[in-house]
Design an enzyme around this catalytic site. Sequence first.
Site, PDB file in Angstrom:
ATOM      1  N   ASP A  33      41.646   6.722  52.344  1.00 37.24           N
ATOM      2  CA  ASP A  33      42.502   6.330  50.815  1.00 37.24           C
ATOM      3  C   ASP A  33      41.734   5.371  50.114  1.00 37.24           C
ATOM      4  O   ASP A  33      40.345   5.052  49.913  1.00 37.24           O
ATOM      5  CB  ASP A  33      43.770   5.431  51.530  1.00 37.24           C
ATOM      6  CG  ASP A  33      44.568   5.447  50.524  1.00 37.24           C
ATOM      7  OD1 ASP A  33      44.887   5.835  48.967  1.00 37.24           O
ATOM      8  OD2 ASP A  33      46.250   5.783  51.278  1.00 37.24           O
ATOM      9  N   ASP A  86      52.395   9.140  45.699  1.00 38.41           N
ATOM     10  CA  ASP A  86      53.128   9.411  46.828  1.00 38.41           C
ATOM     11  C   ASP A  86      54.808   9.648  46.706  1.00 38.41           C
ATOM     12  O   ASP A  86      54.911   9.783  45.901  1.00 38.41           O
ATOM     13  CB  ASP A  86      52.554   8.412  47.642  1.00 38.41           C
ATOM     14  CG  ASP A  86      51.646   7.524  48.537  1.00 38.41           C
ATOM     15  OD1 ASP A  86      50.267   8.227  48.017  1.00 38.41           O
ATOM     16  OD2 ASP A  86      51.528   6.650  48.520  1.00 38.41           O
TER      17      ASP A  86
END
Length: 437
Positions: free
Chosen positions: A160, A221
């Site tokens: 990430d 997301d």
Amino acid sequence: MLRNSLRTLCVLLSLATLVPALENGLARTPPMGWLAWERFRCNTDCKNDPDNCISDRLFRTMTDIVVAEGYAAVGYEYINVDDCWLEKERDLNGQLVPDRERFPYGMKSLSDYVHSKGLKFGIYEDYGNYTCAGYPGILGYLEIDAATFASWDVDYVKLDGCYSHPVDMDRGYPEFGFHLNQTGKHMIYSCSWPVYQIYAGMQPNYTAIAEHCNLWRNFDDIQDSWASVESIIDYYGNNQDVIVPNAGPGHWNDPDMLIIGNFGLSYEQSKTQMAIWAILAAPLLMSVDLRTIRPEYKAILQNKKIIAVDQDPLGIQGRRIYKHKGIEIWARPITPVYQNYYSYAIAFVNRRTDGTPSDVSVTLKELGLQYPGGYRVEDLYEDVDYGILSPQTKIKVKVNPSGVVILRCNLNIDDGFRYSPYSPLNQVFKVRQNSFK
């Protein structure tokens, strides 16, 4: 200190010449598997919610179900841990430590268990000081963490980008990929490199990203809602000229997880997500409670014919070829291929909200399907075989609101044909948009 400085210099010089490509030979088709994040998030309360917290128990349970309930048999092979698996501090040697209460046997034990079931094991980290949930990131520990993951026999690493500077990612993501490769253990490398740069107003270098990552996130997301799925579909359609050319065997655009079987999508919307993800050559990473999923949603996730579209060996990402008054048509070139002609998967999507199914009528030729020998056409959800249709044949489909009809149109050719060089992609997606009715 001098020895360490010289060692660091040598590593940096090596990176300058050895980082040009990932070259791990993995992800020749989009990865398939299960991960925890969208459904279970960062639930660390194992005292009050032992069945749903991020823990060794949860991942072993899902591993068992993936095998026992037929998911592995249709291609889902990765069991991926996401954020919140760590202790808040590294150990005295600088190594990452799994939460001692929630993962009492350690990550190597969990990895061994996943492998014992014939599956593969994935893990999460962050190119930053911290992960998104506030656990230790890899900055300052790239080589140590890569070696740690290799020692745990990890097969898939998601990196990430929280708590890091997007301007540093062009160097940092390839550097960590280099260290992963140096371990000798081949691991799929999933990057969040481009999405954080897009958030920062930067233009990602997709050529470099495709060289160094097996897959990457380039949009928000996913959330458990149809609005979220629609926003992703729109992003990929509106930006397809930039996005599509970067996908192919070994390197994929990742529109994020499959949320089929959770709370936010209807049955029709779930069918749409699965179909569009297949058209996009997307990784199929389920994030759902497999213990409670209803049979009709399980059937969508295990639809072998749609999975075959997603896993097509050509690895060409599909495109939106038509959009008008809430009706969209998406097309993906697939095998078999003959001379300058492709077979296709075609998805008709109804984005309207007026409550009644919509009829879409179009000839194969108007869709860009012009092979003189015709196409064998099949509905992949309804298992309807339309037989051999010529390019001039008009087909009519009825698409439910927020639903989809996905067809496979295989070239009508002899079984003994030979593949030939493919035509340029700018010739593949020719379509007469003003001809649709």
